[in-house]
Design a protein around this motif. Structure first.
Motif, PDB file in Angstrom:
ATOM      1  N   LEU A   1      -5.690  21.476  -9.766  1.00 52.95           N
ATOM      2  CA  LEU A   1      -6.961  20.773  -9.928  1.00 52.95           C
ATOM      3  C   LEU A   1      -6.730  19.292 -10.196  1.00 52.95           C
ATOM      4  N   ALA A   2      -5.774  18.976 -11.057  1.00 55.97           N
ATOM      5  CA  ALA A   2      -5.485  17.576 -11.357  1.00 55.97           C
ATOM      6  C   ALA A   2      -5.018  16.836 -10.112  1.00 55.97           C
ATOM      7  N   ARG A   3      -4.222  17.490  -9.283  1.00 58.83           N
ATOM      8  CA  ARG A   3      -3.716  16.857  -8.060  1.00 58.83           C
ATOM      9  C   ARG A   3      -4.839  16.561  -7.077  1.00 58.83           C
ATOM     10  N   ARG A   4      -5.863  17.420  -7.066  1.00 57.81           N
ATOM     11  CA  ARG A   4      -6.977  17.221  -6.134  1.00 57.81           C
ATOM     12  C   ARG A   4      -7.919  16.113  -6.599  1.00 57.81           C
ATOM     13  N   LEU A   5      -8.086  15.982  -7.907  1.00 55.58           N
ATOM     14  CA  LEU A   5      -9.123  15.102  -8.426  1.00 55.58           C
ATOM     15  C   LEU A   5      -8.637  13.701  -8.778  1.00 55.58           C
ATOM     16  N   LEU A   6      -7.360  13.555  -9.096  1.00 53.67           N
ATOM     17  CA  LEU A   6      -6.870  12.284  -9.608  1.00 53.67           C
ATOM     18  C   LEU A   6      -5.896  11.637  -8.637  1.00 53.67           C
ATOM     19  N   PRO A   7      -5.846  10.292  -8.604  1.00 55.16           N
ATOM     20  CA  PRO A   7      -4.880   9.604  -7.739  1.00 55.16           C
ATOM     21  C   PRO A   7      -3.462   9.867  -8.217  1.00 55.16           C
ATOM     22  N   PRO A   8      -2.499   9.858  -7.297  1.00 58.27           N
ATOM     23  CA  PRO A   8      -1.129  10.239  -7.657  1.00 58.27           C
ATOM     24  C   PRO A   8      -0.495   9.340  -8.699  1.00 58.27           C
TER      25      PRO A   8
ATOM     26  N   TYR B   1       0.846  -1.199   0.000  1.00 54.95           N
ATOM     27  CA  TYR B   1       0.000   0.000   0.000  1.00 54.95           C
ATOM     28  C   TYR B   1       0.874   1.239   0.000  1.00 54.95           C
ATOM     29  N   LEU B   2       0.592   2.141  -0.940  1.00 51.79           N
ATOM     30  CA  LEU B   2       1.199   3.465  -0.977  1.00 51.79           C
ATOM     31  C   LEU B   2       0.077   4.494  -0.970  1.00 51.79           C
ATOM     32  N   PRO B   3       0.310   5.671  -0.411  1.00 49.16           N
ATOM     33  CA  PRO B   3      -0.749   6.694  -0.350  1.00 49.16           C
ATOM     34  C   PRO B   3      -1.365   6.964  -1.714  1.00 49.16           C
ATOM     35  N   GLN B   4      -2.668   7.130  -1.720  1.00 47.73           N
ATOM     36  CA  GLN B   4      -3.384   7.309  -2.975  1.00 47.73           C
ATOM     37  C   GLN B   4      -3.609   8.766  -3.346  1.00 47.73           C
TER      38      GLN B   4
ATOM     39  N   GLU C   1      -2.353  15.005   9.231  1.00 43.70           N
ATOM     40  CA  GLU C   1      -2.391  14.953   7.768  1.00 43.70           C
ATOM     41  C   GLU C   1      -1.615  13.736   7.264  1.00 43.70           C
ATOM     42  N   TYR C   2      -0.502  13.452   7.900  1.00 41.63           N
ATOM     43  CA  TYR C   2       0.303  12.297   7.509  1.00 41.63           C
ATOM     44  C   TYR C   2      -0.460  10.999   7.748  1.00 41.63           C
ATOM     45  N   VAL C   3      -1.020  10.858   8.933  1.00 41.22           N
ATOM     46  CA  VAL C   3      -1.770   9.639   9.275  1.00 41.22           C
ATOM     47  C   VAL C   3      -2.929   9.439   8.306  1.00 41.22           C
ATOM     48  N   ALA C   4      -3.565  10.540   7.908  1.00 39.75           N
ATOM     49  CA  ALA C   4      -4.719  10.440   7.018  1.00 39.75           C
ATOM     50  C   ALA C   4      -4.367   9.851   5.661  1.00 39.75           C
ATOM     51  N   GLN C   5      -3.105   9.958   5.249  1.00 37.73           N
ATOM     52  CA  GLN C   5      -2.698   9.404   3.953  1.00 37.73           C
ATOM     53  C   GLN C   5      -2.794   7.881   3.922  1.00 37.73           C
ATOM     54  N   PHE C   6      -2.875   7.251   5.099  1.00 37.07           N
ATOM     55  CA  PHE C   6      -2.886   5.791   5.167  1.00 37.07           C
ATOM     56  C   PHE C   6      -4.224   5.248   5.671  1.00 37.07           C
ATOM     57  N   ALA C   7      -5.239   6.126   5.691  1.00 42.50           N
ATOM     58  CA  ALA C   7      -6.546   5.728   6.212  1.00 42.50           C
ATOM     59  C   ALA C   7      -7.189   4.632   5.378  1.00 42.50           C
ATOM     60  N   GLU C   8      -6.836   4.561   4.099  1.00 41.16           N
ATOM     61  CA  GLU C   8      -7.467   3.582   3.210  1.00 41.16           C
ATOM     62  C   GLU C   8      -6.672   2.288   3.105  1.00 41.16           C
ATOM     63  N   ALA C   9      -5.573   2.182   3.832  1.00 33.03           N
ATOM     64  CA  ALA C   9      -4.800   0.941   3.795  1.00 33.03           C
ATOM     65  C   ALA C   9      -5.616  -0.202   4.384  1.00 33.03           C
ATOM     66  N   GLY C  10      -5.548  -1.340   3.720  1.00 28.16           N
ATOM     67  CA  GLY C  10      -6.282  -2.512   4.189  1.00 28.16           C
ATOM     68  C   GLY C  10      -5.359  -3.463   4.934  1.00 28.16           C
ATOM     69  N   ASP C  11      -5.349  -4.706   4.462  1.00 25.11           N
ATOM     70  CA  ASP C  11      -4.542  -5.720   5.141  1.00 25.11           C
ATOM     71  C   ASP C  11      -3.243  -6.023   4.390  1.00 25.11           C
ATOM     72  N   GLN C  12      -2.791  -5.074   3.570  1.00 24.16           N
ATOM     73  CA  GLN C  12      -1.530  -5.274   2.861  1.00 24.16           C
ATOM     74  C   GLN C  12      -0.393  -5.476   3.861  1.00 24.16           C
ATOM     75  N   ALA C  13       0.512  -6.356   3.520  1.00 19.85           N
ATOM     76  CA  ALA C  13       1.628  -6.639   4.420  1.00 19.85           C
ATOM     77  C   ALA C  13       2.608  -5.479   4.502  1.00 19.85           C
ATOM     78  N   ALA C  14       2.753  -4.731   3.418  1.00 22.45           N
ATOM     79  CA  ALA C  14       3.725  -3.642   3.351  1.00 22.45           C
ATOM     80  C   ALA C  14       3.012  -2.321   3.103  1.00 22.45           C
ATOM     81  N   VAL C  15       3.214  -1.370   3.985  1.00 28.21           N
ATOM     82  CA  VAL C  15       2.650  -0.028   3.866  1.00 28.21           C
ATOM     83  C   VAL C  15       3.814   0.947   3.818  1.00 28.21           C
ATOM     84  N   GLY C  16       3.855   1.792   2.773  1.00 27.22           N
ATOM     85  CA  GLY C  16       5.080   2.549   2.553  1.00 27.22           C
ATOM     86  C   GLY C  16       4.934   4.039   2.376  1.00 27.22           C
ATOM     87  N   ASP C  17       6.037   4.705   2.614  1.00 30.36           N
ATOM     88  CA  ASP C  17       6.219   6.141   2.383  1.00 30.36           C
ATOM     89  C   ASP C  17       7.469   6.265   1.530  1.00 30.36           C
TER      90      ASP C  17
END
Length: 301
Positions: free
Chosen positions: A242-249, A32-35, A70-86
């Motif tokens: 606008l593109a940064r707000r609307l689209l995934p990175p 999982y990487l921030p979306q 704000e940092y913690v919120a970037q990982f709110a959508e992480a599920g059960d992935q074994a690796a969560v990264g920054d």
């Protein structure tokens, strides 16, 4: 359920393939990487702000994920992935971030990607040239580095300083322990990206055999064909915001690098006197790095 936090951090270095590695990591179903943001820079936020006086450096400040909430919120959508990264190359540029990472994240795995420092320096120059930010010939830009640093230009402008890998490498190993730090080389990533990614996946504890597409190369540098288009893609403007707000990175990055690639012409030539200057100034640091790693860097093999 509380948001998960990263258990691995790719700390850089810049212009050593971190953008491509981000794209490759994002393909693995157990990573999982921030979306919403590609690079967070949270643990180097103060240093990035304090070194943002160069042309276009405001973009780095714009990308900051400054507060802990704000940092913690970037990982709110992480599920059960074994690796969560920054993945944030600024951490290597400002290695005091190591202690901050340790305080907040505990014992994450740390990934360093290094490159021939002479080629890295010239790649940084070509990157800034591509974005319409650098206006000096490379030799003059090397001479201007001390003055630019004193004025608070960002890390990418520090062509010589950013090639001194020994101290940041030592610091991350000292803080996290040698078994928690993986050092990869850009030259290996170029030669055999599949092998490098298998090694990285194994280090992160995910299936190294998952097939991924490593044919794309991202964030190439070179002279821009159109400076106006380069500015539109890389500087702050309403369309980019606008593109940064609307689209995934991952999507915005892929599209942006595709357009940048079309707008990027040939690389300038590294003149012999600049190469010799960099080699002479960086040779002692390369020798020290080799002692720290206990092996010869890939660019010297």
């Amino acid at each position: 359920m509380a948001a998960r936090l990263p258990n691995f951090v790719v700390v850089g270095a810049a212009k050593c393939g971190t953008t491509s590695v981000w794209q490759y990591l994002a393909q693995h179903p157990d990573v999982y990487l921030p979306q919403r943001r590609k690079e967070l820079h949270h643990f180097a936020a103060d240093a990035v702000r304090a070194n943002s006086a160069g042309p276009g450096d405001g973009r780095a400040v714009e990308d900051l994920c400054a507060t802990w909430d704000e940092y913690v919120a970037q990982f709110a959508e992480a599920g059960d992935q074994a690796a969560v990264g920054d993945v944030s190359p600024s951490y290597f540029a400002y290695p005091q971030s190591a202690e901050a990472i340790r305080r907040r994240l505990g014992d994450p795995r740390i990934v360093l990607i290094l490159r021939d420092p002479v080629q890295k320096a010239f790649s940084q120059y070509a990157h800034l040239l591509r974005d319409g930010r650098e206006t000096l010939p490379f030799w003059d830009a090397l001479a201007a580095e001390p003055e630019r640093r004193a004025k608070g230009y960002g890390a990418l402008w520090r062509y010589v300083e950013s090639g001194r890998y020994a101290e940041p490498t030592r610091r991350f190993i000292e803080v996290f322990g040698r078994d928690r730090v993986l050092v990869l080389f850009f030259e290996d990533l170029v030669r055999d990206p599949q092998a490098v990614m298998r090694e990285l996946f194994a280090f992160l504890g995910v299936d190294p055999a998952v097939p991924i597409d490593t044919s794309g190369v991202f964030n190439k540098s070179g002279a821009p064909r159109s400076r106006r288009l380069a500015s539109l893609l890389t500087q702050r403007n309403p369309l980019r915001s606008l593109a940064r707000r609307l689209l995934p990175p991952r999507l915005t990055a892929a599209v942006a690098w595709w357009i940048v690639g079309l707008n990027t012409g040939g690389k300038p030539t590294l003149e012999p006197r600049a190469r010799q200057f960099l080699q002479e100034h960086l040779a002692p640091d390369v020798a020290r790095l080799q002692q720290i790693l206990g092996r010869t860097p890939a660019w010297q093999q």
